[in-house]
Structures are given as C-alpha cells and as structure tokens.
Design an enzyme around this catalytic site. Structure first.
Site, short mmCIF file in Angstrom:
data_model
loop_
_atom_site.label_atom_id
_atom_site.label_comp_id
_atom_site.label_asym_id
_atom_site.label_seq_id
_atom_site.Cartn_x
_atom_site.Cartn_y
_atom_site.Cartn_z
N HIS A 1 0.83 -1.21 0.00
CA HIS A 1 0.00 0.00 0.00
C HIS A 1 0.86 1.26 0.00
CE1 HIS A 1 -3.96 1.85 1.69
NE2 HIS A 1 -3.30 2.74 0.97
N ASP B 1 0.92 2.53 3.70
CA ASP B 1 0.04 3.61 3.22
C ASP B 1 0.86 4.89 3.06
OD1 ASP B 1 -2.10 5.10 2.39
OD2 ASP B 1 -3.14 5.11 4.32
N1 LIG Z 1 -4.26 7.45 3.75
C1 LIG Z 1 -4.35 8.74 3.55
O1 LIG Z 1 -4.47 9.46 4.53
N2 LIG Z 1 -4.31 9.27 2.32
C2 LIG Z 1 -4.18 8.57 1.09
C3 LIG Z 1 -5.43 7.90 0.64
C4 LIG Z 1 -5.72 6.67 1.44
O2 LIG Z 1 -4.96 5.68 1.39
O3 LIG Z 1 -6.71 6.64 2.14
C5 LIG Z 1 -3.69 9.52 0.02
O4 LIG Z 1 -3.71 9.18 -1.16
O5 LIG Z 1 -3.21 10.61 0.39
ZN LIG Z 2 -6.83 4.30 2.01
#
Ligand SMILES: NC(=O)N[C@@H](CC(=O)O)C(=O)O
Ligand SMILES: [Zn+2]
Length: 425
Positions: A62, A306
C-alpha cells in the site's frame, strides 16, 4: 552479473524456518546457496553482515507514488528510491493518481514510467472509472496489462450494487480486492479520531463506525462474490474482531495494519497540525492495543505503510485544511522493530512474516523467501544501535511524518533487488 556473498549475518527467513547465522551466495540475480560457511571466489563482492540481520526484502502492499499528476508530492523515481532506502524491494502503488489508473493504457503507461525504479513496482487498478463510483473500469483489460490487485483506495465504492460487480470481476479474474473501508456519509467532516483529544483541540471527529460498517459490508459481500479480500489500513478494535470472525468462517480475508496505527494513539497528538492527519486517523489506546494483539495472534497478517506523501505547505497547517496522509516507506522497519519486536509483541521472524512473507501470499507471488533459486530481493539491517528519525534525510519528496525525532532501532544498511545493490547506508 556480479556475484555477491553476504557473510556472517543472522539470516531471518521464516518461509524456510531459518533464524541463525548463515552465508548467502547470490549469482545471476538469484539466490544460489544458503549455508553455514561459503568460501568466496576471487570475483565475488563480499558483504560483511556480522552483527546484522539478513531478511527477504519487504513487500509494501500500500503506497501512493503520486505520478502521474501530483509530481510535486512524489514521483515514481523518488518514491521507489524511498522504498529502497526503507529495505522495501516491491511496492504496490494505489491508483488514485491523475489520471486514475483505471484502464489498460494507464497501467501500461505506469509500467513504462516505472522502468526508472530500483525496486519492483506491482500496480493496483481502480474498480471504477476515474474512481468516481459510477461505472465499472475495464478490470480484465487492466489485469492483462499487469495489475496485481484492485482497489478504490482513498475511498470506498459506496454504491454496493456496483461494488458487487467489481467483486465478481475480482473473483472471476482471481484478483484480490484491497478495500479502503470508509463510509463517506458517516465522516461528517471529521479530521481526526473522535474523542477527548479532538474535543480538546476543537476539531470534528471521525468515529470507529466509519471504518467498521464497511469492513463488515466488504466481508459479507466478498463471502457472497467469492473473491479474495484484503482490508487496507485497519485502525479499530472492531476491525480486528470482524477479521477474526471472517477467518473463523474460513473466508479468504487478510488485513493490514500500518506502522503509525500500532505506534501512536490520538492522545499523543500534541497540536493541531497536518502531520498528525491521516486516513484512517490515529485511534485511541484501546484500538492501538487491539491492533497489536491482532498482530501478535496472527489475525492481522500484513504490515504495510500507506505511504502518502504531500507537499510541505499543504501539510504544515491545521488539520481542518491539510490533506490526509503521512509518509512511511523510510520508517516502517524501524517502527516495526522498535514498537513490536523490541517491546516483545512479535519475534523478528514474525515481523518478517508480516512485512515480506504474508504480503507475497496475499498477491500470490513467489517472493518473501530466501531459498536457493528464488530472486535475490534482500534487506540487511542493523538492529543494535539506536538513532533518531530525521525526515530531512528522507529521499521521498514527502517529509510529512509525526515521527520526526523519534528514537528508534532498526536501520536498513543494504537493499538488494534481483541481485543488484540498490541502496547502501
Ligand atoms: N491514507 C491517507 O491518509 N491518504 C491517502 C489515501 C488513502 O490511502 O486513504 C492519500 O492518497 O493521500
Ligand atoms: Zn486508504
């Protein structure tokens, strides 16, 4: 191609039940031999890994690379170099770029751009055109072009009937669905976890139900559609309960936890600043403890970052205005080691399972394994010396992290991809 011999390291290779001192010989991009003692030839590059750990390269399911469209936040080049610096040898970029990765052409374009990357890039395609939640994307075409999973990450497909169609496609094409679980209507303008801290700071809160109702929906709907489901960035105690229920039913459901969600709780937010803002938000102590327990028992199988880079000006303002997201590629091993292994939640071998072995299983790819014949994707790290996280040293364009200055252990020293050294400390 260069021959490399990694000598005297503690090899942690859970897929082969190895945790002990071994030498590893790499030839032609592959692992040639793993043994207690290997003698080098004259033309071999010897890496002394004494007092270091040697692990299968991490696989991050991710990440957000921002290219095409938001190159001021990150490019494929800077994001993939950040991965190499973090010991991450394969990354899955989410499709929320501009344009969205929602067609065979956009997947091909991404893979062409990815030729500059020192690490493997395994793209994820959107469920709907433009991530607008209105019309199904050409999922089969994207699979033929090279996507490894589907996701609407950044949001959920809120139209359940349309989501069912994408789940059926996922099942038919044997692609895992990576679900970002967030009921949009329930967010109600929230910018951080709902609770005492949000009240203190006078900020609107995001309840746990925002996540939990979609986790439940997606499990129930995947059971019916017969697809593999992977739940992204789980942040609540009830997500763990729901994943456990799904697993008890024998469903092909996996779940990831991000380092920030097991490291920090909302009561540690010191001020109203964008560096503390991400989606889902930092939750309360009970949620953090439940996530750690879920990682310990194995209900939660994957750690992914993420990684969500943003510009400095965008993030350095009130949470009311800043975009959601923090970077993670260059701190994930250190946070995992410091918060989970050093504090006795997981063994190092279990951490490697969550960062290398299990992500490979979720994708169904032959990685996360240091047996002879496998691709030589390897990370060497020092787990003995403490240091402070310094965001000014990040090679990612994004410096947005709440962990700047945090004392950690676990420094990546060398990263090898297909037998080639792509990062050296
Ligand atoms: N996680 C986040 O806070 N932001 C992500 C989008 C996501 O993965 O939800 C993004 O693309 O900035
Ligand atoms: Zn997300």
């Amino acid at each position: 191609m260069e021959k490399i011999l990694i000598k005297n390291g503690r090899v942690v290779d859970p897929a082969n039940y190895i945790d002990g001192k071994k030498d590893i010989l790499i030839e032609d991009g592959k692992i040639k031999k793993v043994a207690d003692f290997i003698v080098e030839d004259e033309d071999t590059n010897v890496i002394d890994a004494d007092e270091k750990v040697v692990m299968p390269g991490f696989i991050d399911l991710h990440v957000h690379l921002r290219e095409p469209g938001f190159e001021y936040k990150e490019t494929i080049e800077t994001g993939s170099k950040a991965a190499a610096r973090g010991g991450v040898t394969s990354i899955c970029p989410m499709p929320n770029t501009k344009p969205v990765i929602d067609s065979p052409e956009s997947v091909k374009d991404l893979l062409k751009r990815a030729e500059c990357s020192p690490v493997h890039i395994l793209p994820i395609g959107a469920c709907t055109i433009g991530q607008e939640g209105k019309e199904l994307a050409d999922i089969e075409g994207m699979k033929d072009a090279g996507i490894v999973a589907l996701s609407e990450d950044g949001k959920s497909v809120m139209d359940s009937a349309l989501f069912r169609k994408s789940l059926k496609e996922a099942a038919r094409l044997d692609l895992p669905m990576f679900s970002h679980c967030e009921d949009k209507a329930l967010v109600e303008g929230g910018v951080m976890n709902k609770g005492q801290k949000a009240e203190e700071l006078g900020l609107p809160g995001i309840t746990n139900s925002v996540e939990d109702v979609i986790v439940a929906r997606d499990i129930i709907m995947s059971k019916e559609a017969g697809n593999r489901l992977h739940l992204c960035h789980c942040s609540t105690a009830d997500s763990v309960v729901l994943v456990e229920m799904a697993k008890k039913q024998g469903l092909p459901v996996s779940a990831e936890v991000c380092p920030h969600h097991f490291t920090m709780s909302d009561d540690e937010i010191t001020e109203d600043n964008g560096r503390f803002k991400m989606n889902p938000p930092l939750r309360n102590r009970e949620d953090v403890d439940a996530l750690k327990e879920g990682l310990k028992t194995g209900i939660m199988e994957v750690i992914s970052t993420d990684h969500a880079p943003h510009g400095k000006e965008e993030k350095d303002q009130s949470m009311l205005k800043a975009p959601f997201g923090i970077v993670g590629l260059e701190t994930s091993f250190a946070l995992g080691y410091t918060e989970l292994v050093d504090k006795g939640v997981l063994t190092l071998s279990q951490l490697v399972e969550k960062m290398s072995v299990n992500p490979a299983k979720v994708l169904g790819i032959d990685k996360g394994n240091l047996a002879p014949g496998k691709a030589a994707d390897i990370v060497i790290a020092d787990i003995t010396k403490e240091y402070k996280i310094d965001s000014s040293k990040f090679v990612s364009k994004g410096k947005n992290t709440p962990f700047d200055g945090k004392k950690v252990k676990g420094r990546v020293i060398t990263t090898i991809v297909d037998g080639k050294i792509v990062y050296k400390y």
